[in-house]
Design a protein around this motif. Structure first.
Motif, mmCIF file in Angstrom:
data_model
loop_
_atom_site.group_PDB
_atom_site.id
_atom_site.type_symbol
_atom_site.label_atom_id
_atom_site.label_comp_id
_atom_site.label_asym_id
_atom_site.label_seq_id
_atom_site.Cartn_x
_atom_site.Cartn_y
_atom_site.Cartn_z
ATOM 1 N N ILE A 85 4.189 5.787 -11.033
ATOM 2 C CA ILE A 85 3.398 4.573 -11.024
ATOM 3 C C ILE A 85 3.822 3.793 -9.786
ATOM 4 C CG2 ILE A 85 2.824 2.437 -12.248
ATOM 5 C CD1 ILE A 85 4.404 5.051 -14.302
ATOM 6 N N VAL A 86 2.911 3.650 -8.846
ATOM 7 C CA VAL A 86 3.207 2.956 -7.596
ATOM 8 C C VAL A 86 2.511 1.603 -7.626
ATOM 9 C CG1 VAL A 86 2.978 3.013 -5.080
ATOM 10 C CG2 VAL A 86 3.478 5.120 -6.337
ATOM 11 N N ALA A 87 3.295 0.557 -7.488
ATOM 12 C CA ALA A 87 2.769 -0.801 -7.473
ATOM 13 C C ALA A 87 2.716 -1.321 -6.046
ATOM 14 C CB ALA A 87 3.648 -1.719 -8.323
ATOM 15 N N PHE A 88 1.586 -1.856 -5.661
ATOM 16 C CA PHE A 88 1.402 -2.504 -4.356
ATOM 17 C C PHE A 88 1.605 -3.990 -4.587
ATOM 18 C CE2 PHE A 88 -1.528 -4.192 -1.002
ATOM 19 C CZ PHE A 88 -0.861 -3.683 0.095
ATOM 20 N N ASN A 89 2.628 -4.552 -3.962
ATOM 21 C CA ASN A 89 3.050 -5.918 -4.243
ATOM 22 C C ASN A 89 3.018 -6.780 -2.988
ATOM 23 O OD1 ASN A 89 4.030 -5.239 -7.003
ATOM 24 N ND2 ASN A 89 5.525 -4.042 -5.859
ATOM 25 N N LYS A 90 3.050 -8.081 -3.208
ATOM 26 C CA LYS A 90 3.136 -9.031 -2.094
ATOM 27 C C LYS A 90 4.026 -10.188 -2.512
ATOM 28 C CE LYS A 90 0.480 -11.896 1.022
ATOM 29 N NZ LYS A 90 -0.823 -12.434 1.390
ATOM 30 N N ASP A 91 4.893 -10.590 -1.595
ATOM 31 C CA ASP A 91 5.686 -11.799 -1.790
ATOM 32 C C ASP A 91 5.658 -12.604 -0.495
ATOM 33 O OD1 ASP A 91 7.535 -10.608 -0.068
ATOM 34 O OD2 ASP A 91 9.049 -10.277 -1.621
#
Length: 144
Positions: A85-91
């Motif tokens: 499960i690959v999550a594309f994230n932003k911070d």
């Protein structure tokens, strides 16, 4: 001096970035690239880098599990699987990915399963490439 032996090389190219197209040199991969919507849904005709990475990482990790199982004299992994499960994230610092690997090992007990998953994480080329760069969470799923 360390001697490295290249087993094989492969090549793929993207044109147009996240709204483009990706192909492999041999034509096996030939996909439109499109960003999923905010719920992660795609149009069913295109892919994205995170799907491709999930497919590659899960396959590589499954191969590493087979290697360490053989080394530890585990003869039967049964109908095992690895789901990435690959999550594309932003911070505040920008974009990043995180990975969860769900390892289903139906023929081994929890102790053996944990040993196999941890050992596979040490030798898997994708795990090595991502180590200390992204968060990779390992989950063990067993039946016995």
């Amino acid at each position: 001096m360390l001697i490295m032996k290249t087993i094989f090389k492969t090549k793929a190219a993207n044109k147009g970035g996240r709204s483009g197209h990706v192909t492999s040199e041999d034509g096996t991969l030939d996909f439109a690239i499109k960003m999923p919507d905010s719920e992660g849904k795609t149009d069913g005709k295109s892919t994205n880098p995170e799907q491709l990475f999930a497919a590659a990482y899960s396959t590589c990790f499954a191969g590493a599990l087979q290697v360490v199982a053989k080394e530890q004299n585990v003869d039967d992994l049964g109908d095992f699987s690895v789901t990435a499960i690959v999550a594309f994230n932003k911070d505040k610092d920008g974009f990043f990915i995180g990975v969860t690997l769900d390892c289903y090992l139906p023929t081994v007990n929890t102790e053996t399963g944990e040993e196999l998953v941890n050992a596979a994480h040490e030798i898997c080329p994708y795990s090595k490439a991502t180590r200390d760069n992204i968060t990779v969470r390992l989950n063990l799923l067993v039946d016995v």
